[in-house]
Design a protein around this motif. Structure first.
Motif, short mmCIF file in Angstrom:
data_model
loop_
_atom_site.label_atom_id
_atom_site.label_comp_id
_atom_site.label_asym_id
_atom_site.label_seq_id
_atom_site.Cartn_x
_atom_site.Cartn_y
_atom_site.Cartn_z
N PRO A 246 40.19 31.66 44.29
CA PRO A 246 39.27 31.31 45.39
C PRO A 246 37.89 30.96 44.87
O PRO A 246 37.53 31.28 43.73
CB PRO A 246 39.24 32.59 46.24
N ALA A 247 37.09 30.29 45.70
CA ALA A 247 35.78 29.79 45.28
C ALA A 247 34.84 30.92 44.89
O ALA A 247 33.97 30.74 44.02
CB ALA A 247 35.17 28.94 46.39
N ASP A 248 34.98 32.10 45.48
CA ASP A 248 34.06 33.20 45.21
C ASP A 248 34.54 34.13 44.09
O ASP A 248 33.93 35.16 43.84
CB ASP A 248 33.83 34.02 46.48
N TYR A 249 35.61 33.76 43.40
CA TYR A 249 36.16 34.64 42.36
C TYR A 249 35.28 34.61 41.12
O TYR A 249 34.90 33.53 40.64
CB TYR A 249 37.57 34.22 41.99
N VAL A 250 34.97 35.80 40.59
CA VAL A 250 34.18 35.93 39.37
C VAL A 250 35.04 36.68 38.35
O VAL A 250 35.48 37.81 38.61
CB VAL A 250 32.87 36.70 39.61
#
Length: 665
Positions: A246-250
């Motif tokens: 996902p776009a917010d995965y770190v």
């Protein structure tokens, strides 16, 4: 191959050959039985689950393509060999393990032929017997992954290299062809490719005695190199697929699968302290470089040519970076290639003095001898991993490598002495095997590839085993020379005692494991501590918990699993659950964080998502995994504390647990 009876050392006793054949016969029977008995009884392990899921993709689509795009190309050749077996049998456990068991058995005669280049026939037969009865070989033969296949390919490449060293021109096409084949077997193909370059670095003195390299050889090696690097560098799992996370995965900072070597420049700069020490180190380095240049010009004490000088210069450069262990290994490897046959004592003393001066300079700067080797987990990391899993076997391996290295050094010192053709061939073959092993080991350690797992060096194990046999044989010969008249009988007796002592003391040999290899205590590794379990590869009981879910769950219930492979056996599973800080999340997420990579099943990564289902009145069946042998699933630690959760089943080995979570009980 050589006939060791031609040596000046004691001949092999006549009675040893029929006895070795008898031992090998029992080993063949035991090896075949232990590799195939109950082969398909127990469920797939985690990595077997990945492999067989990909094989199913081939049956469904013709290519190993994930549900959301991307390709799984690890063990590609083995996948396509396994696919028709899965189609015909419908038994994933049996179909996946049959090819590996056959491949591992085929490795035994290759090991025998390799051994014949360095030891006599009966000793080579005993080496093959030990290979067939090794529990590590047996367990990986019963493991549906590419490690046994890759070991076979690597052993063949070593054999072709020995044939080239013996003067067989046909080895030239076999080396690059096997390197290309290895690409389709395992990403460790880089180790097979490395062996193609040995003819390039062999000293000119030795090269004169070998067949001329064909013009097409190096272009073919170049093609093999390009293909190998392409498979290494291109991320096939993401090829043509949407962004997996996902776009917010770190990515967690500690989540590093492969670490390049750390040269510790920050430690170096901080340890220098003042410009004065920097200047002192620079002057030492400049002085050593000038010394090298002076010796090159002085033909009375020079090295044999510019190649040897370059090796010494690189070694000194490594010492300037306080990489003394790596520098010593570099010099030893090129010594095995006969680069320093003509080096004279004044040169040797000059270089030793220079290196000692550098070491003293670093010792004054770092104030401790420990960082002089620079890599706290370099070769020691490799040894330490084996020690944690199989300590007695590790001591035998280290001793075998040490003795064979000593033999190689003695061969090099005495290389100018006259000897028989067979004697010279044996020495060259043993030095070549030592070069291959230590070179591959050095590259392996430089990559620092998850030292936690011994399986990544499984392809090198036959050479380790052979070194143990060679070391015992050599020591038995040395001792038997004291017996004079009956030296051959003493040699045979000492050889059997030494190898027998090895088999009795090593963890890789045990009658109970051999006889009950298909029983739960060994198939599920409950008989072993954690690191030994990892050594043989962990296999958890995923199947019985899946069967229990099938018995208890109603069609309207929600089934969730955080166990890494239980979903293979769970009917009508609803979700896969991994939190974002779990490495398995990054490895198995796909379709922008919505689907499981291997199954296409929807993914959950937040406990609140599970709580929402429970609060809505849904009965949830939750499977957690990896809870046995000192391991603890963090998810289980959370789920088990919920008041609505009730433990209803625990798998045979205690690894997987099934919870019923409901507010309506």
């Amino acid at each position: 191959m050589v006939d060791s009876h031609s040596r000046h050392s004691p001949a092999t006793p006549a009675w040893l050959t029929p006895l070795a054949w008898l031992i090998l016969g029992f080993a063949v029977l035991g090896g075949i039985w232990s590799r195939f008995v109950g082969l398909g009884v127990w469920n797939l392990s985690l990595d077997e689950y990945y492999f067989m899921s990909s094989v199913q993709f081939i049956l469904d689509k013709g290519v190993p393509e994930f549900p959301c795009g991307g390709y799984y190309v690890r063990g590609l050749l083995q996948q396509y060999i396994t696919a028709p077996l899965l189609y015909l049998t419908g038994d994933p456990e049996l179909a996946g393990r049959l090819p590996t068991a056959v491949a591992n058995l085929l490795t035994a005669p290759v090991i025998y032929v390799i051994a014949r280049y360095v030891v006599s026939k009966p000793v080579a037969l005993l080496a093959a017997a030990l290979f067939l009865l090794s529990l590590w070989e047996i367990e990986f033969a019963r493991f549906a992954r590419m490690y046994a296949f890759f070991q076979l390919v690597f052993a063949l490449q070593v054999l072709w290299l020995l044939q080239w060293r013996a003067g067989h021109a046909e080895a030239f096409w076999r080396l690059p062809a096997t390197a290309l084949l290895a690409v389709l077997v395992h990403e460790g193909a880089i180790f097979v490719l490395m062996l193609c370059f040995v003819p390039l670095v062999l000293s000119p003195t030795e090269a004169r005695h070998l067949p001329r390299t064909p013009r097409w050889y190096w272009p073919s090696v170049g093609v093999a190199t390009i293909v190998t690097l392409a498979f290494q560098l291109v991320d096939m799992r993401s090829l043509g697929a949407p962004v997996r996370t996902p776009a917010d995965y770190v990515k967690p900072p500690s989540d590093s699968r492969i670490d390049l070597p750390d040269l510790q420049f920050e430690l170096v700069l901080n340890g220098l302290g003042s410009p004065l020490t920097i200047l002192a180190l620079a002057l030492i380095g400049a002085g050593v470089v000038m010394l090298v240049w002076r010796l090159v010009k002085d033909h009375r004490t020079a090295l044999i040519d510019w190649r040897g000088t370059t090796v010494i210069a690189v070694a000194i450069g490594l010492c300037l970076l306080h990489l003394f262990v790596l520098a010593a290994m570099l010099v030893f490897l090129f010594m095995l290639l006969d680069y320093f046959r003509a080096i004279r004592l004044p040169s040797l003393l000059a270089y030793a003095t220079g290196v000692a001066a550098i070491a003293l300079g670093w010792l004054l700067i770092l104030r401790s001898p420990v960082p002089l080797a620079n890599y706290p987990s370099f070769y020691w990391g490799f040894v330490n991993t084996y020690l944690a899993a199989v300590p007695a076997e590790t001591l035998w391996i280290v001793a075998g490598i040490a003795v064979v290295s000593l033999i190689g050094l003695l061969f090099q010192i005495g290389s100018t002495r006259a000897g028989t053709t067979a004697d010279t061939s044996e020495k060259n073959s043993l030095k070549l095997l030592l070069l291959v092993f230590l070179g591959c080991l050095t590259v392996f350690c430089l990559l620092n590839t998850r030292f936690t797992f011994t399986r990544y060096s499984f392809h090198l194990y036959p050479l380790m085993l052979l070194f143990i046999v060679v070391a015992v044989d050599w020591l038995a010969r040395r001792v038997s020379t004291l017996a004079n008249a009956r030296s051959s009988t003493v040699h045979g007796a000492l050889l059997l005692l030494g190898l027998g002592g090895y088999a009795l003391s090593s963890e890789h040999y045990g009658w109970r494991h051999l006889l009950f290899v298909d029983h739960a205590e060994y198939s599920l590794r409950s008989a072993y501590p954690l690191y030994t379990e990892f050594h043989y590869y962990q296999r958890d009981d995923f199947e019985t918990v899946g069967q229990k879910v099938g018995e208890l769950a109603a069609p309207e219930d929600v089934i969730i699993s955080s166990s890494p492979a239980a979903d293979y056996y769970i009917p009508n599973i609803s979700y896969i659950f991994h939190t974002q800080d779990d490495v398995r999340y990054r490895e198995t997420i796909s379709c922008r964080g919505t689907e499981h990579l291997w199954t296409g099943i929807p993914m959950l990564s937040d406990y609140d998502e599970v709580r929402a289902l429970i609060d809505a009145g849904t009965r949830v069946w939750f499977v957690t995994g990896e809870n046995s042998n000192g391991r603890k699933d963090p998810v289980d630690g959370v789920i088990s504390t919920w008041p609505e959760a009730r433990l209803v089943y625990e798998s045979i080995d205690g690894s997987d647990r099934l919870y019923e979570i409901s507010t309506n009980r």
